[in-house]
Scaffold this motif. Sequence first.
Motif, PDB file in Angstrom:
ATOM      1  N   TRP A 115     -12.371   8.379  -8.082  1.00 25.65           N
ATOM      2  CA  TRP A 115     -12.178   7.383  -7.038  1.00 25.65           C
ATOM      3  C   TRP A 115     -13.550   6.966  -6.521  1.00 25.65           C
ATOM      4  O   TRP A 115     -14.468   7.785  -6.462  1.00 25.65           O
ATOM      5  CB  TRP A 115     -11.331   7.956  -5.892  1.00 25.65           C
ATOM      6  N   GLN A 147     -10.765   3.059  -4.403  1.00 26.09           N
ATOM      7  CA  GLN A 147      -9.955   2.600  -5.522  1.00 26.09           C
ATOM      8  C   GLN A 147     -10.296   3.406  -6.775  1.00 26.09           C
ATOM      9  O   GLN A 147     -11.312   4.094  -6.824  1.00 26.09           O
ATOM     10  CB  GLN A 147     -10.163   1.115  -5.787  1.00 26.09           C
ATOM     11  N   THR A 148      -9.406   3.318  -7.761  1.00 28.82           N
ATOM     12  CA  THR A 148      -9.603   3.990  -9.033  1.00 28.82           C
ATOM     13  C   THR A 148      -9.223   3.040 -10.150  1.00 28.82           C
ATOM     14  O   THR A 148      -8.410   2.129  -9.954  1.00 28.82           O
ATOM     15  CB  THR A 148      -8.753   5.278  -9.121  1.00 28.82           C
ATOM     16  N   SER A 149      -9.802   3.252 -11.321  1.00 30.36           N
ATOM     17  CA  SER A 149      -9.484   2.384 -12.460  1.00 30.36           C
ATOM     18  C   SER A 149      -8.282   2.891 -13.243  1.00 30.36           C
ATOM     19  O   SER A 149      -7.846   2.237 -14.191  1.00 30.36           O
ATOM     20  CB  SER A 149     -10.708   2.285 -13.386  1.00 30.36           C
ATOM     21  N   GLN A 150      -7.745   4.056 -12.865  1.00 34.45           N
ATOM     22  CA  GLN A 150      -6.576   4.614 -13.543  1.00 34.45           C
ATOM     23  C   GLN A 150      -5.312   4.389 -12.696  1.00 34.45           C
ATOM     24  O   GLN A 150      -5.397   4.008 -11.526  1.00 34.45           O
ATOM     25  CB  GLN A 150      -6.760   6.111 -13.803  1.00 34.45           C
ATOM     26  N   PRO A 151      -4.138   4.642 -13.268  1.00 35.60           N
ATOM     27  CA  PRO A 151      -2.898   4.510 -12.497  1.00 35.60           C
ATOM     28  C   PRO A 151      -2.814   5.555 -11.381  1.00 35.60           C
ATOM     29  O   PRO A 151      -3.429   6.619 -11.448  1.00 35.60           O
ATOM     30  CB  PRO A 151      -1.801   4.739 -13.544  1.00 35.60           C
ATOM     31  N   PRO A 194      -5.997  -3.980  -3.990  1.00 26.32           N
ATOM     32  CA  PRO A 194      -5.659  -3.156  -5.158  1.00 26.32           C
ATOM     33  C   PRO A 194      -6.384  -1.811  -5.102  1.00 26.32           C
ATOM     34  O   PRO A 194      -7.589  -1.756  -4.890  1.00 26.32           O
ATOM     35  CB  PRO A 194      -6.140  -4.004  -6.340  1.00 26.32           C
ATOM     36  N   ALA A 196      -5.455   0.851  -7.537  1.00 28.82           N
ATOM     37  CA  ALA A 196      -5.365   1.491  -8.843  1.00 28.82           C
ATOM     38  C   ALA A 196      -4.947   0.447  -9.865  1.00 28.82           C
ATOM     39  O   ALA A 196      -4.490  -0.649  -9.509  1.00 28.82           O
ATOM     40  CB  ALA A 196      -4.365   2.642  -8.801  1.00 28.82           C
ATOM     41  N   SER A 197      -5.104   0.782 -11.138  1.00 29.74           N
ATOM     42  CA  SER A 197      -4.701  -0.164 -12.177  1.00 29.74           C
ATOM     43  C   SER A 197      -3.204  -0.417 -12.137  1.00 29.74           C
ATOM     44  O   SER A 197      -2.724  -1.490 -12.531  1.00 29.74           O
ATOM     45  CB  SER A 197      -5.118   0.353 -13.551  1.00 29.74           C
ATOM     46  N   ARG A 198      -2.456   0.570 -11.649  1.00 27.54           N
ATOM     47  CA  ARG A 198      -1.007   0.466 -11.544  1.00 27.54           C
ATOM     48  C   ARG A 198      -0.539   1.512 -10.549  1.00 27.54           C
ATOM     49  O   ARG A 198      -1.093   2.616 -10.498  1.00 27.54           O
ATOM     50  CB  ARG A 198      -0.354   0.727 -12.903  1.00 27.54           C
ATOM     51  N   ALA A 223       2.936  -5.298  -9.048  1.00 29.49           N
ATOM     52  CA  ALA A 223       1.811  -4.358  -9.206  1.00 29.49           C
ATOM     53  C   ALA A 223       2.265  -2.909  -9.143  1.00 29.49           C
ATOM     54  O   ALA A 223       1.450  -2.000  -9.297  1.00 29.49           O
ATOM     55  CB  ALA A 223       0.756  -4.619  -8.137  1.00 29.49           C
TER      56      ALA A 223
END
Length: 286
Positions: A115, A147-151, A194, A196-198, A223
């Motif tokens: 994160w 935020q994170t780039s993963q779900p 946003p 997370a990616s999901r 989303a």
Amino acid sequence: MDSTLRAALLKLHGQSTLPASQFTPAQRSALDGFARQTGAVTCQRQGRGDVYRVSDSQLFNIHLAGLSPQVEMPNTESLPLRAQHIAHARNSKARNHQHDSYYPQLKAVGDRVFWHQDENGNQLPLSQLTQNYGAASLRLQAEDSWQTSQPLWLVENQALFDRTDWLPADTQATLLYYGGQLDGRLLAWLARQPRASRVILFPDYDGVGLANVARLVALLGEACECWLMPDWQTRLERYGSHRLWQDTYREFNSVVSLLPQYLSPLTVRMCQTGLALEQEAVWLPI
């Protein structure tokens, strides 16, 4: 009654007289009872209406301080919210008592989960912290930029947080345990930007769980998604609970029309069978 009388006395505090029209009917009733019991307040006819007057200021202040210590305490606005409530009403849960910040339990699934906050370079190495300590937490506030780039997976029951072999193979994600009801502060945080990616919610398939799905979808739209466990139809019929269905039917009925279309096969089958299913059934044989 104490809260009604307190509100009425606070209105009258520092006033020579105050028209009865300034008080609600409940406050007038409380003031009249207070006047009869203590004699610290009187109600008099003046013109076309009644007015309330403090007739014994020392006795009035003693009673008011008993109900609201804050009266003689300056600058309580700088204190934490619950401390303000104690000063105002001797009760930390008076008024809105929810804390501003939310500290969820987080766990990484996979070895590359981070994160970060772009504006100041802060980073939380969640995979490393999970490996070393089992879990971690963040202070979440709606205005922050974590935020994170993963779900991000949201799970309702602790067993799903403790043991993660139910997740799809090769998952790289964050698990967040929310314990039964999605907290409003968490929802506000997710909706602000946003994160997370999901966002994937895995609830119990009952009225409470699906109500949480409806709340999340209302904020995030496409989303987010509600995860359906493999072979959910077989598991529902084999392990579903009629009691759980009955206990949460009111919530189910109030939100079923608000759920995404892809959940229709689940909700229709729940209605047909009169069964609800808990998350832990994901481990059971079919």
